[in-house]
Write a protein that holds these residues in place. Structure first.
Motif, PDB file in Angstrom:
ATOM      1  N   ALA A   1      -5.857   0.417  -6.262  1.00 56.88           N
ATOM      2  CA  ALA A   1      -4.927  -0.562  -5.679  1.00 56.88           C
ATOM      3  C   ALA A   1      -4.896  -0.416  -4.152  1.00 56.88           C
ATOM      4  O   ALA A   1      -4.969  -1.410  -3.418  1.00 56.88           O
ATOM      5  CB  ALA A   1      -3.529  -0.370  -6.267  1.00 56.88           C
ATOM      6  N   ILE A   2      -4.839   0.838  -3.672  1.00 61.52           N
ATOM      7  CA  ILE A   2      -4.776   1.065  -2.212  1.00 61.52           C
ATOM      8  C   ILE A   2      -6.052   0.548  -1.552  1.00 61.52           C
ATOM      9  O   ILE A   2      -6.018  -0.164  -0.542  1.00 61.52           O
ATOM     10  CB  ILE A   2      -4.587   2.574  -1.904  1.00 61.52           C
ATOM     11  CG1 ILE A   2      -3.200   3.034  -2.331  1.00 61.52           C
ATOM     12  CG2 ILE A   2      -4.780   2.838  -0.414  1.00 61.52           C
ATOM     13  CD1 ILE A   2      -3.002   4.533  -2.277  1.00 61.52           C
TER      14      ILE A   2
ATOM     15  N   LYS B   1       0.838  -1.206   0.000  1.00 61.08           N
ATOM     16  CA  LYS B   1       0.000   0.000   0.000  1.00 61.08           C
ATOM     17  C   LYS B   1       0.874   1.258   0.000  1.00 61.08           C
ATOM     18  O   LYS B   1       0.597   2.213  -0.724  1.00 61.08           O
ATOM     19  CB  LYS B   1      -0.909  -0.012   1.246  1.00 61.08           C
ATOM     20  CG  LYS B   1      -1.671   1.288   1.469  1.00 61.08           C
ATOM     21  CD  LYS B   1      -2.557   1.220   2.710  1.00 61.08           C
ATOM     22  CE  LYS B   1      -3.004   2.609   3.125  1.00 61.08           C
ATOM     23  NZ  LYS B   1      -4.020   2.617   4.175  1.00 61.08           N
ATOM     24  N   LEU B   2       1.950   1.226   0.772  1.00 61.79           N
ATOM     25  CA  LEU B   2       2.813   2.413   0.865  1.00 61.79           C
ATOM     26  C   LEU B   2       3.465   2.738  -0.485  1.00 61.79           C
ATOM     27  O   LEU B   2       3.702   3.907  -0.796  1.00 61.79           O
ATOM     28  CB  LEU B   2       3.866   2.233   1.966  1.00 61.79           C
ATOM     29  CG  LEU B   2       3.287   2.181   3.392  1.00 61.79           C
ATOM     30  CD1 LEU B   2       4.400   2.026   4.409  1.00 61.79           C
ATOM     31  CD2 LEU B   2       2.460   3.429   3.707  1.00 61.79           C
ATOM     32  N   VAL B   3       3.739   1.699  -1.288  1.00 61.41           N
ATOM     33  CA  VAL B   3       4.310   1.944  -2.625  1.00 61.41           C
ATOM     34  C   VAL B   3       3.297   2.759  -3.455  1.00 61.41           C
ATOM     35  O   VAL B   3       3.646   3.739  -4.121  1.00 61.41           O
ATOM     36  CB  VAL B   3       4.633   0.605  -3.334  1.00 61.41           C
ATOM     37  CG1 VAL B   3       5.037   0.840  -4.776  1.00 61.41           C
ATOM     38  CG2 VAL B   3       5.741  -0.129  -2.581  1.00 61.41           C
ATOM     39  N   PHE B   4       2.013   2.365  -3.378  1.00 61.70           N
ATOM     40  CA  PHE B   4       0.995   3.090  -4.156  1.00 61.70           C
ATOM     41  C   PHE B   4       0.728   4.481  -3.564  1.00 61.70           C
ATOM     42  O   PHE B   4       0.416   5.417  -4.291  1.00 61.70           O
ATOM     43  CB  PHE B   4      -0.297   2.263  -4.237  1.00 61.70           C
ATOM     44  CG  PHE B   4      -0.155   1.060  -5.125  1.00 61.70           C
ATOM     45  CD1 PHE B   4      -0.062   1.211  -6.501  1.00 61.70           C
ATOM     46  CD2 PHE B   4      -0.075  -0.214  -4.605  1.00 61.70           C
ATOM     47  CE1 PHE B   4       0.097   0.117  -7.341  1.00 61.70           C
ATOM     48  CE2 PHE B   4       0.083  -1.325  -5.428  1.00 61.70           C
ATOM     49  CZ  PHE B   4       0.166  -1.156  -6.800  1.00 61.70           C
TER      50      PHE B   4
ATOM     51  N   ALA C   1       3.006   6.321  -2.376  1.00 61.60           N
ATOM     52  CA  ALA C   1       4.101   7.136  -2.927  1.00 61.60           C
ATOM     53  C   ALA C   1       3.713   7.668  -4.310  1.00 61.60           C
ATOM     54  O   ALA C   1       4.001   8.828  -4.643  1.00 61.60           O
ATOM     55  CB  ALA C   1       5.378   6.308  -2.998  1.00 61.60           C
ATOM     56  N   LEU C   2       3.019   6.836  -5.111  1.00 64.11           N
ATOM     57  CA  LEU C   2       2.567   7.302  -6.429  1.00 64.11           C
ATOM     58  C   LEU C   2       1.563   8.444  -6.273  1.00 64.11           C
ATOM     59  O   LEU C   2       1.571   9.427  -7.034  1.00 64.11           O
ATOM     60  CB  LEU C   2       1.907   6.154  -7.209  1.00 64.11           C
ATOM     61  CG  LEU C   2       2.810   5.008  -7.649  1.00 64.11           C
ATOM     62  CD1 LEU C   2       2.030   3.964  -8.425  1.00 64.11           C
ATOM     63  CD2 LEU C   2       3.941   5.543  -8.525  1.00 64.11           C
ATOM     64  N   LEU C   3       0.693   8.315  -5.268  1.00 64.70           N
ATOM     65  CA  LEU C   3      -0.305   9.361  -5.008  1.00 64.70           C
ATOM     66  C   LEU C   3       0.382  10.682  -4.636  1.00 64.70           C
ATOM     67  O   LEU C   3      -0.024  11.758  -5.075  1.00 64.70           O
ATOM     68  CB  LEU C   3      -1.175   8.887  -3.843  1.00 64.70           C
ATOM     69  CG  LEU C   3      -2.680   8.975  -3.966  1.00 64.70           C
ATOM     70  CD1 LEU C   3      -3.161   8.304  -5.220  1.00 64.70           C
ATOM     71  CD2 LEU C   3      -3.351   8.375  -2.741  1.00 64.70           C
ATOM     72  N   ILE C   4       1.441  10.569  -3.839  1.00 60.76           N
ATOM     73  CA  ILE C   4       2.183  11.769  -3.432  1.00 60.76           C
ATOM     74  C   ILE C   4       2.858  12.391  -4.662  1.00 60.76           C
ATOM     75  O   ILE C   4       2.883  13.616  -4.825  1.00 60.76           O
ATOM     76  CB  ILE C   4       3.203  11.420  -2.313  1.00 60.76           C
ATOM     77  CG1 ILE C   4       2.442  11.037  -1.044  1.00 60.76           C
ATOM     78  CG2 ILE C   4       4.147  12.590  -2.040  1.00 60.76           C
ATOM     79  CD1 ILE C   4       3.294  10.469   0.078  1.00 60.76           C
TER      80      ILE C   4
END
Ligand code: HEM
Length: 170
Positions: free
Chosen positions: A135-136, A89-92, A94-97
């Motif tokens: 995905a999140i 979840k944290l990888v996705f 990061a994409l949001l950020i």
């Protein structure tokens, strides 16, 4: 976990969800607003939409993002969610950020270039944004095992002391 912090968790989760609704809602809305930054709409309307997107980004969407991330980080430690789906979840997130920063870049450019900055069409970016958001939500609501994904030992094995025992599915 410290026992007196346990009643805080539902409130923190509510704050997390409220903040991320504002954040993600803003990330969908702002590119649409950006695409309306067309000098052809006239000075008064241009000024109005420019002010609305700037104020929305600086005073609503960015504080909501910070609140969602801070509340989420607290939740990791309070709920002891040291599990693979959370790392994924944290990888996705990061994409949001990254998307958040991209929107901010265009908002600044529009403000600094007298209506000469070409704003992006919203359809492509919004479709791209849909990917990390879905995905999140899938990861956090289904909490899949993800046992087939190889994880480095330092993420899964105790480092000289026992990992906390958590009731979060792994
Ligand atoms: C750095 C950013 C974030 C962190 C550290 C974080 C962390 C967490 C943690 C630890 C929980 C509690 C999980 C549990 O108790 O089972 C949670 C719940 C949740 N998060 Fe996040 N989160 C972040 C961003 C987001 C984003 C961007 C979304 C949506 C797009 C999201 C959606 C949710 C939802 C829907 C829940 C409730 C899930 C449930 O209670 O079953 N989070 N988050």
């Amino acid at each position: 976990m410290i026992a007196w912090l346990e009643p805080v968790i539902p409130h923190l989760k509510a704050l997390h969800i409220l903040a991320l609704a504002l954040w993600v809602g803003g990330l969908f809305g702002l590119p649409v607003m950006l695409s309306r930054h067309d000098p052809a709409i006239g000075q008064a309307d241009f000024t109005r939409i420019r002010l609305a997107s700037h104020v929305g980004y600086v005073w609503v969407v960015t504080p909501a993002a910070v609140t969602a991330v801070v509340a989420g980080t607290w939740l990791i430690f309070l709920r002891e969610v040291f599990v693979p789906w959370m790392f994924a979840k944290l990888v996705f997130v990061a994409l949001l950020i990254g998307f958040h920063a991209w929107v901010g870049h265009h908002i600044v450019k529009v403000g600094e270039t007298d209506g000469r900055h070409e704003t992006p069409r919203p359809r492509g970016p919004l479709l791209i944004l849909l990917l990390p958001v879905l995905a999140i939500l899938t990861l956090v609501l289904m909490k899949p095992g993800l046992d087939d994904i190889p994880m480095p030992g330092w993420l899964t094995e105790p480092r000289d002391r026992q990992l906390p025992v958590s009731d979060v599915p792994r």
